[in-house]
Motif scaffolding. Structure first.
Motif, PDB file in Angstrom:
ATOM      1  N   TRP A 171     -16.656  -3.894 -29.808  1.00 19.92           N
ATOM      2  CA  TRP A 171     -16.142  -5.201 -30.195  1.00 19.92           C
ATOM      3  C   TRP A 171     -15.244  -5.739 -29.083  1.00 19.92           C
ATOM      4  CZ3 TRP A 171     -11.771  -7.983 -30.648  1.00 19.92           C
ATOM      5  CH2 TRP A 171     -11.796  -9.138 -31.444  1.00 19.92           C
ATOM      6  N   LEU A 172     -14.420  -4.853 -28.512  1.00 20.35           N
ATOM      7  CA  LEU A 172     -13.492  -5.279 -27.459  1.00 20.35           C
ATOM      8  C   LEU A 172     -14.255  -5.740 -26.222  1.00 20.35           C
ATOM      9  CD1 LEU A 172     -10.517  -5.502 -26.586  1.00 20.35           C
ATOM     10  CD2 LEU A 172     -10.738  -3.204 -25.627  1.00 20.35           C
ATOM     11  N   PHE A 173     -15.313  -5.026 -25.879  1.00 27.73           N
ATOM     12  CA  PHE A 173     -16.126  -5.415 -24.731  1.00 27.73           C
ATOM     13  C   PHE A 173     -16.681  -6.826 -24.930  1.00 27.73           C
ATOM     14  CE2 PHE A 173     -20.269  -5.800 -22.644  1.00 27.73           C
ATOM     15  CZ  PHE A 173     -19.955  -5.463 -21.338  1.00 27.73           C
ATOM     16  N   ASP A 174     -17.229  -7.070 -26.112  1.00 24.05           N
ATOM     17  CA  ASP A 174     -17.766  -8.402 -26.417  1.00 24.05           C
ATOM     18  C   ASP A 174     -16.653  -9.449 -26.450  1.00 24.05           C
ATOM     19  OD1 ASP A 174     -20.272  -7.285 -26.636  1.00 24.05           O
ATOM     20  OD2 ASP A 174     -20.160  -7.050 -28.814  1.00 24.05           O
ATOM     21  N   TYR A 175     -15.499  -9.055 -26.991  1.00 25.00           N
ATOM     22  CA  TYR A 175     -14.367  -9.971 -27.106  1.00 25.00           C
ATOM     23  C   TYR A 175     -13.899 -10.450 -25.728  1.00 25.00           C
ATOM     24  CZ  TYR A 175      -9.329 -10.978 -27.359  1.00 25.00           C
ATOM     25  OH  TYR A 175      -8.082 -11.520 -27.203  1.00 25.00           O
ATOM     26  N   ILE A 176     -13.742  -9.503 -24.801  1.00 26.11           N
ATOM     27  CA  ILE A 176     -13.271  -9.852 -23.464  1.00 26.11           C
ATOM     28  C   ILE A 176     -14.290 -10.714 -22.727  1.00 26.11           C
ATOM     29  CG2 ILE A 176     -12.680  -8.929 -21.184  1.00 26.11           C
ATOM     30  CD1 ILE A 176     -11.444  -6.533 -22.592  1.00 26.11           C
ATOM     31  N   ASN A 177     -15.560 -10.358 -22.835  1.00 21.91           N
ATOM     32  CA  ASN A 177     -16.600 -11.024 -22.060  1.00 21.91           C
ATOM     33  C   ASN A 177     -17.129 -12.309 -22.684  1.00 21.91           C
ATOM     34  OD1 ASN A 177     -17.416  -9.171 -19.633  1.00 21.91           O
ATOM     35  ND2 ASN A 177     -17.040  -7.806 -21.359  1.00 21.91           N
ATOM     36  N   LYS A 178     -16.866 -12.517 -23.943  1.00 22.19           N
ATOM     37  CA  LYS A 178     -17.344 -13.727 -24.613  1.00 22.19           C
ATOM     38  C   LYS A 178     -16.180 -14.597 -25.088  1.00 22.19           C
ATOM     39  CE  LYS A 178     -21.645 -11.533 -26.169  1.00 22.19           C
ATOM     40  NZ  LYS A 178     -22.447 -11.141 -27.350  1.00 22.19           N
ATOM     41  N   TYR A 179     -15.444 -14.104 -26.071  1.00 23.50           N
ATOM     42  CA  TYR A 179     -14.402 -14.910 -26.685  1.00 23.50           C
ATOM     43  C   TYR A 179     -13.302 -15.284 -25.698  1.00 23.50           C
ATOM     44  CZ  TYR A 179     -10.783 -16.431 -29.919  1.00 23.50           C
ATOM     45  OH  TYR A 179      -9.812 -17.150 -30.557  1.00 23.50           O
ATOM     46  N   LEU A 180     -12.765 -14.287 -24.993  1.00 18.97           N
ATOM     47  CA  LEU A 180     -11.687 -14.577 -24.053  1.00 18.97           C
ATOM     48  C   LEU A 180     -12.170 -15.456 -22.899  1.00 18.97           C
ATOM     49  CD1 LEU A 180      -9.273 -11.557 -23.486  1.00 18.97           C
ATOM     50  CD2 LEU A 180      -8.927 -13.643 -24.771  1.00 18.97           C
ATOM     51  N   LYS A 181     -13.432 -15.304 -22.520  1.00 14.63           N
ATOM     52  CA  LYS A 181     -13.998 -16.140 -21.456  1.00 14.63           C
ATOM     53  C   LYS A 181     -14.021 -17.601 -21.894  1.00 14.63           C
ATOM     54  CE  LYS A 181     -16.118 -16.743 -17.466  1.00 14.63           C
ATOM     55  NZ  LYS A 181     -16.381 -18.179 -17.530  1.00 14.63           N
ATOM     56  N   ILE A 182     -14.420 -17.831 -23.133  1.00 18.38           N
ATOM     57  CA  ILE A 182     -14.436 -19.195 -23.671  1.00 18.38           C
ATOM     58  C   ILE A 182     -13.021 -19.753 -23.735  1.00 18.38           C
ATOM     59  CG2 ILE A 182     -14.927 -20.586 -25.720  1.00 18.38           C
ATOM     60  CD1 ILE A 182     -17.239 -18.651 -26.309  1.00 18.38           C
ATOM     61  N   TYR A 183     -12.080 -18.921 -24.208  1.00 20.74           N
ATOM     62  CA  TYR A 183     -10.678 -19.344 -24.304  1.00 20.74           C
ATOM     63  C   TYR A 183     -10.120 -19.657 -22.918  1.00 20.74           C
ATOM     64  CZ  TYR A 183      -5.693 -19.232 -25.458  1.00 20.74           C
ATOM     65  OH  TYR A 183      -4.367 -19.561 -25.616  1.00 20.74           O
ATOM     66  N   ALA A 184     -10.447 -18.812 -21.944  1.00 21.01           N
ATOM     67  CA  ALA A 184      -9.954 -19.008 -20.576  1.00 21.01           C
ATOM     68  C   ALA A 184     -10.488 -20.309 -19.985  1.00 21.01           C
ATOM     69  CB  ALA A 184     -10.344 -17.821 -19.709  1.00 21.01           C
ATOM     70  N   ASP A 185     -11.780 -20.550 -20.139  1.00 23.36           N
ATOM     71  CA  ASP A 185     -12.385 -21.771 -19.615  1.00 23.36           C
ATOM     72  C   ASP A 185     -11.768 -23.014 -20.261  1.00 23.36           C
ATOM     73  OD1 ASP A 185     -14.002 -20.244 -18.014  1.00 23.36           O
ATOM     74  OD2 ASP A 185     -15.753 -20.355 -19.333  1.00 23.36           O
ATOM     75  N   LYS A 186     -11.522 -22.925 -21.553  1.00 23.76           N
ATOM     76  CA  LYS A 186     -10.960 -24.058 -22.290  1.00 23.76           C
ATOM     77  C   LYS A 186      -9.551 -24.398 -21.807  1.00 23.76           C
ATOM     78  CE  LYS A 186      -9.898 -25.577 -27.008  1.00 23.76           C
ATOM     79  NZ  LYS A 186      -9.912 -25.189 -28.451  1.00 23.76           N
ATOM     80  N   ASN A 187      -8.803 -23.344 -21.404  1.00 29.06           N
ATOM     81  CA  ASN A 187      -7.417 -23.549 -20.995  1.00 29.06           C
ATOM     82  C   ASN A 187      -7.229 -23.574 -19.484  1.00 29.06           C
ATOM     83  OD1 ASN A 187      -5.480 -23.378 -23.550  1.00 29.06           O
ATOM     84  ND2 ASN A 187      -7.186 -21.976 -23.892  1.00 29.06           N
ATOM     85  N   GLY A 188      -8.347 -23.545 -18.740  1.00 28.36           N
ATOM     86  CA  GLY A 188      -8.280 -23.667 -17.297  1.00 28.36           C
ATOM     87  C   GLY A 188      -7.633 -22.508 -16.581  1.00 28.36           C
ATOM     88  N   VAL A 189      -7.828 -21.302 -17.115  1.00 29.83           N
ATOM     89  CA  VAL A 189      -7.273 -20.105 -16.488  1.00 29.83           C
ATOM     90  C   VAL A 189      -8.371 -19.046 -16.367  1.00 29.83           C
ATOM     91  CG1 VAL A 189      -4.948 -20.504 -17.371  1.00 29.83           C
ATOM     92  CG2 VAL A 189      -6.566 -19.165 -18.721  1.00 29.83           C
ATOM     93  N   SER A 190      -8.068 -17.947 -15.694  1.00 31.89           N
ATOM     94  CA  SER A 190      -9.023 -16.845 -15.621  1.00 31.89           C
ATOM     95  C   SER A 190      -8.757 -15.872 -16.758  1.00 31.89           C
ATOM     96  CB  SER A 190      -8.888 -16.118 -14.279  1.00 31.89           C
ATOM     97  OG  SER A 190      -7.651 -15.443 -14.213  1.00 31.89           O
ATOM     98  N   VAL A 191      -9.736 -15.052 -17.084  1.00 29.72           N
ATOM     99  CA  VAL A 191      -9.558 -14.037 -18.125  1.00 29.72           C
ATOM    100  C   VAL A 191      -8.410 -13.111 -17.754  1.00 29.72           C
ATOM    101  CG1 VAL A 191     -10.623 -12.061 -19.277  1.00 29.72           C
ATOM    102  CG2 VAL A 191     -11.954 -14.140 -18.888  1.00 29.72           C
TER     103      VAL A 191
END
Length: 242
Positions: A171-191
């Protein structure tokens, strides 16, 4: 003040439905599955014969008046938080109301860092971090810490490390590579900007509930580990009886 380890005692560990609300108090709550496992943490505030439920669902923060719906909480256990005395309950409720009104909106994720919520600040309620990423447990910790001693920890977070994530590795692997990536892109930062390596960890709802047995802060994991097995065993036994 010496932090004495208290052996597990189920006397004050009760369901919301069966709790006596004659006095003002703050408690940590834990929703229990049909098998007796802890799955969701929150805060219960009993003030002036009204009962409030403050928690983060993983999507949204809620502050609910549940005074008239206590019967629906027969699977949610609570234990009073002794580090918040009765005289301070009204202030704690105000603290929660301010955070809700300020629009605290964490994103969900297993990030535990030095941040907490200061309801008195005029600019930003989140201190010691740029991004508010947390779990239901982390949310409670941030609320408690922001009220008690501000910059002093409630639970000693450094005692938990990435090994605590073993049960949710995929779950964590998917979370970092999917959810956090989307959050990072939305907020203009890197993971990488969203967390440090030592901030990815998991503190269980049963561990947070076990923390209520101690009063000296910050509470170390070793103390919690001495209570948690008995607490979890008791909750499972109650479901078997039911």
């Amino acid at each position: 003040m010496e932090n004495k380890l208290e052996l597990f005692d189920n006397a004050d560990l009760v369901t919301i439905k069966n709790c006596e609300f004659e006095t003002d108090f703050v408690a940590i709550s834990c929703e229990i599955t049909d098998e007796g496992f802890c799955k969701h943490s929150g805060l219960i505030i009993s003030f002036d014969e009204s009962i409030y439920y403050f928690h983060f669902t993983g999507v949204k923060v809620h502050l609910e008046d549940i005074t008239k719906t206590l019967d629906s909480f027969d699977s949610t256990y609570i234990k009073k938080l002794e580090v918040i005395v009765e005289e301070d309950v009204v202030s704690f409720l105000g603290h929660c109301q301010k955070l809700k009104n300020k629009g605290v909106k964490p994103a969900y994720g297993f990030v535990f860092n030095d941040s907490y919520y200061d309801s008195n600040t005029k600019q930003s309620f989140l201190l010691n971090a740029k991004h508010d990423i947390t779990t239901c447990v982390g949310f409670c910790i941030k609320v408690i810490r922001g009220f008690i001693f501000n910059n002093e920890e409630y639970i000693k977070l450094e005692d938990w490390d990435e090994d605590s994530l073993e049960s949710v590795e995929q779950w964590l692997f998917d979370y970092i590579n999917k959810y956090l990536k989307i959050y990072a892109d939305k907020n203009g930062v890197s993971v990488e900007d969203l967390y440090s390596n030592n901030e990815l960890k998991r503190i269980l709802p049963s561990e947070l509930l076990s923390s209520t047995y101690f009063i000296e802060l910050p509470i170390p994991k070793s103390d919690i580990d001495n209570v948690r097995p008995s607490l979890e065993k008791y909750l499972i036994s109650q479901k078997k009886v039911a």
